[in-house]
Design a protein around this motif. Structure first.
Motif, PDB file in Angstrom:
ATOM      1  N   ASP A   1       0.708   8.855   2.633  1.00 32.97           N
ATOM      2  CA  ASP A   1      -0.669   9.381   2.996  1.00 32.97           C
ATOM      3  C   ASP A   1      -1.387   7.894   2.381  1.00 32.97           C
ATOM      4  O   ASP A   1      -2.057   7.457   3.431  1.00 32.97           O
ATOM      5  CB  ASP A   1      -1.193  10.050   2.105  1.00 32.97           C
ATOM      6  CG  ASP A   1      -0.977  12.084   2.157  1.00 32.97           C
ATOM      7  OD1 ASP A   1       0.105  11.910   3.337  1.00 32.97           O
ATOM      8  OD2 ASP A   1      -1.034  12.704   1.244  1.00 32.97           O
ATOM      9  N   ALA A   2      -0.833   7.063   2.116  1.00 27.99           N
ATOM     10  CA  ALA A   2      -1.286   5.388   1.419  1.00 27.99           C
ATOM     11  C   ALA A   2      -1.204   4.961   3.121  1.00 27.99           C
ATOM     12  O   ALA A   2      -2.106   3.971   3.174  1.00 27.99           O
ATOM     13  CB  ALA A   2      -0.783   4.927   0.331  1.00 27.99           C
ATOM     14  N   ASP A   3      -0.367   4.572   3.728  1.00 30.54           N
ATOM     15  CA  ASP A   3      -0.068   4.534   4.692  1.00 30.54           C
ATOM     16  C   ASP A   3      -0.962   4.529   6.346  1.00 30.54           C
ATOM     17  O   ASP A   3      -1.390   3.502   6.248  1.00 30.54           O
ATOM     18  CB  ASP A   3       1.822   5.022   5.774  1.00 30.54           C
ATOM     19  CG  ASP A   3       2.689   4.261   4.395  1.00 30.54           C
ATOM     20  OD1 ASP A   3       2.025   3.376   3.933  1.00 30.54           O
ATOM     21  OD2 ASP A   3       3.939   5.568   5.281  1.00 30.54           O
ATOM     22  N   HIS A   4      -1.973   5.643   5.568  1.00 33.73           N
ATOM     23  CA  HIS A   4      -3.338   5.696   6.791  1.00 33.73           C
ATOM     24  C   HIS A   4      -4.850   5.016   6.571  1.00 33.73           C
ATOM     25  O   HIS A   4      -5.660   5.124   7.230  1.00 33.73           O
ATOM     26  CB  HIS A   4      -3.185   6.906   7.321  1.00 33.73           C
ATOM     27  CG  HIS A   4      -1.689   7.498   8.101  1.00 33.73           C
ATOM     28  ND1 HIS A   4      -0.938   6.715   8.736  1.00 33.73           N
ATOM     29  CD2 HIS A   4      -1.060   8.444   7.703  1.00 33.73           C
ATOM     30  CE1 HIS A   4       0.010   7.374   9.251  1.00 33.73           C
ATOM     31  NE2 HIS A   4       0.192   8.489   8.648  1.00 33.73           N
ATOM     32  N   LEU A   5      -4.481   4.542   5.511  1.00 31.08           N
ATOM     33  CA  LEU A   5      -5.282   4.141   4.202  1.00 31.08           C
ATOM     34  C   LEU A   5      -5.256   2.431   3.899  1.00 31.08           C
ATOM     35  O   LEU A   5      -4.627   2.126   4.076  1.00 31.08           O
ATOM     36  CB  LEU A   5      -5.870   5.472   3.159  1.00 31.08           C
ATOM     37  CG  LEU A   5      -5.867   6.400   2.489  1.00 31.08           C
ATOM     38  CD1 LEU A   5      -5.437   6.392   1.646  1.00 31.08           C
ATOM     39  CD2 LEU A   5      -6.824   7.189   3.465  1.00 31.08           C
ATOM     40  N   ALA A   6      -7.012   1.940   3.854  1.00 31.40           N
ATOM     41  CA  ALA A   6      -6.876   1.209   3.747  1.00 31.40           C
ATOM     42  C   ALA A   6      -7.185   0.769   2.762  1.00 31.40           C
ATOM     43  O   ALA A   6      -6.731   1.795   1.807  1.00 31.40           O
ATOM     44  CB  ALA A   6      -8.927   0.854   4.027  1.00 31.40           C
ATOM     45  N   THR A   7      -6.729  -0.659   2.083  1.00 30.03           N
ATOM     46  CA  THR A   7      -5.802  -0.444   0.813  1.00 30.03           C
ATOM     47  C   THR A   7      -7.240   0.090  -0.586  1.00 30.03           C
ATOM     48  O   THR A   7      -6.912   0.389  -2.049  1.00 30.03           O
ATOM     49  CB  THR A   7      -6.123  -2.468   0.623  1.00 30.03           C
ATOM     50  OG1 THR A   7      -7.185  -3.164   0.600  1.00 30.03           O
ATOM     51  CG2 THR A   7      -4.707  -2.699   1.299  1.00 30.03           C
TER      52      THR A   7
END
Length: 94
Positions: free
Chosen positions: A50-56
């Motif tokens: 899920d972190a792949d599609h979020l800003a840092t």
């Protein structure tokens, strides 16, 4: 000589140049996740995707959620009753 650009059949939006690469944009890390065989652990590790599609700035929430899931899975191991300990010979005292 005519220097005009010949017309194309593409709409105007498609004729424009592609947007420049934005290094700050979310991008998948493509880190392989090997299944562990434990459903709770595998679900927590899959959540990392899920972190792949979020800003840092959105990664912290995902990482904390995964950490909580992994910690719960480890805690559950302590709560499960294990097999009884084998009898220990030569410790019978009367």
């Amino acid at each position: 000589m005519d220097d005009a650009v010949p017309p194309t059949d593409l709409p105007e939006e498609a004729q424009q140049a592609e947007p420049e690469h934005d290094p700050a944009a979310p991008a998948p890390l493509n880190v392989p996740r090997t299944p562990t065989g434990d459903a709770d652990v595998d679900a927590a590790l899959d959540r990392l995707g899920d972190a792949d599609h979020l800003a840092t700035d959105g990664h912290v929430e995902v990482y904390e959620d995964v950490h909580r899931g992994l910690r719960d899975a480890l805690t559950a191991l302590d709560a499960r009753p294990g097999p009884p300990a084998p009898p220990r010979p030569y410790e019978h005292r009367s």
